[in-house]
Design a protein around this motif. Sequence first.
Motif, PDB file in Angstrom:
ATOM      1  N   PRO A  53       0.801  -1.230   0.000  1.00  0.00           N
ATOM      2  CA  PRO A  53       0.000   0.000   0.000  1.00  0.00           C
ATOM      3  C   PRO A  53       0.832   1.277   0.000  1.00  0.00           C
ATOM      4  CG  PRO A  53      -0.977  -1.607   1.465  1.00  0.00           C
ATOM      5  CD  PRO A  53       0.345  -2.182   1.036  1.00  0.00           C
ATOM      6  N   SER A  54       1.995   1.253   0.629  1.00  0.00           N
ATOM      7  CA  SER A  54       2.832   2.452   0.676  1.00  0.00           C
ATOM      8  C   SER A  54       3.346   2.850  -0.700  1.00  0.00           C
ATOM      9  CB  SER A  54       4.018   2.232   1.614  1.00  0.00           C
ATOM     10  OG  SER A  54       4.845   1.169   1.164  1.00  0.00           O
ATOM     11  N   LYS A  55       3.356   1.892  -1.638  1.00  0.00           N
ATOM     12  CA  LYS A  55       3.822   2.194  -2.991  1.00  0.00           C
ATOM     13  C   LYS A  55       2.670   2.574  -3.919  1.00  0.00           C
ATOM     14  CE  LYS A  55       8.240  -0.166  -2.991  1.00  0.00           C
ATOM     15  NZ  LYS A  55       9.158  -1.082  -3.715  1.00  0.00           N
ATOM     16  N   ILE A  56       1.460   2.625  -3.400  1.00  0.00           N
ATOM     17  CA  ILE A  56       0.354   3.218  -4.154  1.00  0.00           C
ATOM     18  C   ILE A  56       0.394   4.712  -3.871  1.00  0.00           C
ATOM     19  CG2 ILE A  56      -2.154   3.358  -4.421  1.00  0.00           C
ATOM     20  CD1 ILE A  56      -2.307   0.399  -3.728  1.00  0.00           C
ATOM     21  N   LYS A  57       0.823   5.480  -4.853  1.00  0.00           N
ATOM     22  CA  LYS A  57       1.052   6.915  -4.658  1.00  0.00           C
ATOM     23  C   LYS A  57       0.067   7.771  -5.442  1.00  0.00           C
ATOM     24  CE  LYS A  57       5.934   5.852  -3.998  1.00  0.00           C
ATOM     25  NZ  LYS A  57       7.313   5.975  -4.547  1.00  0.00           N
ATOM     26  N   ASN A  58      -0.657   7.137  -6.366  1.00  0.00           N
ATOM     27  CA  ASN A  58      -1.674   7.844  -7.155  1.00  0.00           C
ATOM     28  C   ASN A  58      -2.880   6.928  -7.331  1.00  0.00           C
ATOM     29  OD1 ASN A  58      -0.382  10.506  -8.337  1.00  0.00           O
ATOM     30  ND2 ASN A  58       1.205   8.929  -8.443  1.00  0.00           N
ATOM     31  N   ILE A  59      -4.074   7.495  -7.113  1.00  0.00           N
ATOM     32  CA  ILE A  59      -5.329   6.757  -7.257  1.00  0.00           C
ATOM     33  C   ILE A  59      -6.226   7.528  -8.216  1.00  0.00           C
ATOM     34  CG2 ILE A  59      -7.391   5.911  -6.068  1.00  0.00           C
ATOM     35  CD1 ILE A  59      -5.734   5.715  -3.507  1.00  0.00           C
ATOM     36  N   PHE A  60      -6.860   6.802  -9.127  1.00  0.00           N
ATOM     37  CA  PHE A  60      -7.806   7.398 -10.072  1.00  0.00           C
ATOM     38  C   PHE A  60      -9.175   6.764  -9.854  1.00  0.00           C
ATOM     39  CE2 PHE A  60      -3.722   8.279 -11.832  1.00  0.00           C
ATOM     40  CZ  PHE A  60      -3.853   9.459 -12.534  1.00  0.00           C
ATOM     41  N   ILE A  61     -10.167   7.592  -9.579  1.00  0.00           N
ATOM     42  CA  ILE A  61     -11.540   7.126  -9.374  1.00  0.00           C
ATOM     43  C   ILE A  61     -12.350   7.497 -10.616  1.00  0.00           C
ATOM     44  CG2 ILE A  61     -13.621   7.344  -7.966  1.00  0.00           C
ATOM     45  CD1 ILE A  61     -11.291   5.934  -6.542  1.00  0.00           C
ATOM     46  N   THR A  62     -12.985   6.486 -11.231  1.00  0.00           N
ATOM     47  CA  THR A  62     -13.710   6.750 -12.476  1.00  0.00           C
ATOM     48  C   THR A  62     -15.035   7.463 -12.238  1.00  0.00           C
ATOM     49  OG1 THR A  62     -14.803   4.578 -12.443  1.00  0.00           O
ATOM     50  CG2 THR A  62     -12.672   4.741 -13.592  1.00  0.00           C
ATOM     51  N   HIS A  63     -15.747   7.090 -11.156  1.00  0.00           N
ATOM     52  CA  HIS A  63     -17.009   7.748 -10.815  1.00  0.00           C
ATOM     53  C   HIS A  63     -17.374   7.398  -9.378  1.00  0.00           C
ATOM     54  CE1 HIS A  63     -18.337   3.790 -12.162  1.00  0.00           C
ATOM     55  NE2 HIS A  63     -19.539   4.006 -11.678  1.00  0.00           N
ATOM     56  N   LEU A  64     -18.400   8.054  -8.864  1.00  0.00           N
ATOM     57  CA  LEU A  64     -18.662   8.003  -7.427  1.00  0.00           C
ATOM     58  C   LEU A  64     -19.757   7.033  -7.010  1.00  0.00           C
ATOM     59  CD1 LEU A  64     -18.264  11.787  -6.489  1.00  0.00           C
ATOM     60  CD2 LEU A  64     -16.555   9.961  -6.534  1.00  0.00           C
ATOM     61  N   LEU A  72     -12.396   2.870  -0.462  1.00  0.00           N
ATOM     62  CA  LEU A  72     -11.361   3.906  -0.392  1.00  0.00           C
ATOM     63  C   LEU A  72     -11.047   4.368   1.031  1.00  0.00           C
ATOM     64  CD1 LEU A  72      -9.418   5.618  -2.019  1.00  0.00           C
ATOM     65  CD2 LEU A  72     -11.272   7.246  -2.450  1.00  0.00           C
ATOM     66  N   PRO A  73     -12.042   4.717   1.870  1.00  0.00           N
ATOM     67  CA  PRO A  73     -11.695   5.181   3.221  1.00  0.00           C
ATOM     68  C   PRO A  73     -10.913   4.146   4.024  1.00  0.00           C
ATOM     69  CG  PRO A  73     -13.962   5.735   2.699  1.00  0.00           C
ATOM     70  CD  PRO A  73     -13.494   4.820   1.608  1.00  0.00           C
ATOM     71  N   GLY A  74     -11.313   2.889   3.943  1.00  0.00           N
ATOM     72  CA  GLY A  74     -10.599   1.843   4.668  1.00  0.00           C
ATOM     73  C   GLY A  74      -9.176   1.692   4.190  1.00  0.00           C
ATOM     74  N   PHE A  75      -8.996   1.730   2.856  1.00  0.00           N
ATOM     75  CA  PHE A  75      -7.636   1.609   2.320  1.00  0.00           C
ATOM     76  C   PHE A  75      -6.757   2.772   2.764  1.00  0.00           C
ATOM     77  CE2 PHE A  75      -4.622   3.136  -0.842  1.00  0.00           C
ATOM     78  CZ  PHE A  75      -3.729   2.070  -0.839  1.00  0.00           C
ATOM     79  N   ALA A  95     -15.931  15.560  -9.316  1.00  0.00           N
ATOM     80  CA  ALA A  95     -16.370  16.525  -8.304  1.00  0.00           C
ATOM     81  C   ALA A  95     -17.271  15.841  -7.286  1.00  0.00           C
ATOM     82  CB  ALA A  95     -17.111  17.678  -8.982  1.00  0.00           C
ATOM     83  N   GLY A  96     -17.050  16.161  -6.026  1.00  0.00           N
ATOM     84  CA  GLY A  96     -17.784  15.533  -4.939  1.00  0.00           C
ATOM     85  C   GLY A  96     -16.933  14.563  -4.144  1.00  0.00           C
ATOM     86  N   LEU A  97     -15.828  14.113  -4.727  1.00  0.00           N
ATOM     87  CA  LEU A  97     -14.952  13.153  -4.054  1.00  0.00           C
ATOM     88  C   LEU A  97     -14.340  13.753  -2.791  1.00  0.00           C
ATOM     89  CD1 LEU A  97     -13.500  10.425  -4.008  1.00  0.00           C
ATOM     90  CD2 LEU A  97     -11.729  11.433  -5.477  1.00  0.00           C
ATOM     91  N   ILE A 119      -7.573  15.797  -6.206  1.00  0.00           N
ATOM     92  CA  ILE A 119      -7.737  16.630  -7.396  1.00  0.00           C
ATOM     93  C   ILE A 119      -9.001  16.183  -8.116  1.00  0.00           C
ATOM     94  CG2 ILE A 119      -6.759  17.298  -9.624  1.00  0.00           C
ATOM     95  CD1 ILE A 119      -3.982  16.855  -8.404  1.00  0.00           C
ATOM     96  N   GLU A 120      -9.963  17.065  -8.197  1.00  0.00           N
ATOM     97  CA  GLU A 120     -11.222  16.740  -8.871  1.00  0.00           C
ATOM     98  C   GLU A 120     -11.088  17.043 -10.357  1.00  0.00           C
ATOM     99  OE1 GLU A 120     -14.291  16.990  -5.134  1.00  0.00           O
ATOM    100  OE2 GLU A 120     -14.278  18.688  -6.511  1.00  0.00           O
TER     101      GLU A 120
END
Length: 308
Positions: A53-64, A72-75, A95-97, A119-120
């Motif tokens: 997990p420490s090497k996950i430095k960027n996350i992209f969310i496609t939709h909410l 996501l919160p648990g991770f 937007a909203g994330l 970043i939204e």
Amino acid sequence: MKFTVLGSGAGLPSKDRNTQSFVIDCVLEYNEYILIDAGEALQHRILHTHIKPSKIKNIFITHLHGDHIFGLPGFLSSRAFQGGEGIPLTIYGPAGLREWLDLTFKISESTLNYPLEIIEVEADMTIRLNDFTVRVLPLSHGIDSFAYIFKENDKIGELLTDKLLALGLKPGPVYGKIKASETFTVEGKEYQTADFIGETIYGRKIAVHGDTRLNSKEDYLNQLFNADLIVHEATFLKDEKEKAHDYFHSEINQVLNMFSELNYKQLLFVHISSRYTDEDIREVSAALNDKAAIAFDYFELPIPRNVQ
């Protein structure tokens, strides 16, 4: 580089398919993993892999929608105790994330021990990340949903050292200088550096979609041209085209037809409804061409560099 599927299912998880989460493994290239979507129980899925997990430095969310963000919160909280202290993390999403995460952490009184930037994104936005250019494409899904196209920069080919040795040039700092120049001179004779460079190493292209109806627009399809990997949803597998459209999703045969004239190396179908049995999936898989496959959880696909 490789693509790993942590969750291949649609809205409802099944015993065999978790909800949607993917990882682009760039550890050898950039010492990091890129996470795309964070389905419920993401942190549990990671425990069955070698992903840190420490090497996950960027996350992209496609939709909410929940099946793409409820993990996501648990991770994020777990990462704080799994070597992530002080290691920055950036999340890109609709937007909203930011509001959702801020409220979740406030009510649960959760804190992180590393910098978190949210970043939204907006349609047609371009993001620079390592040696990638990431293009944000809008999709059709009732709420804002995006595809992310990761295009790695091309790299100059390797020096043809045998040809340089034939000129009497031994290995050393001069090789680096030659590669950085347009011409070089040996014993009064000028040479074109391009004649001593191997074939260009073309950057890899990975296109990962959120949930969507079909998009047959020419400008969209042009963005996918020459992709090494296209990841697209196939919530419906049984010729339910009208139902797919009504629910803002896609049907697998329609996707195949839409991409039939498109040049790509691999098409991976995800977001598979839990109502389909293993037998259903085997039947559909058997009819796919050799460039297409239905993903399963923990599926891994190597993505080698391209030399043309």
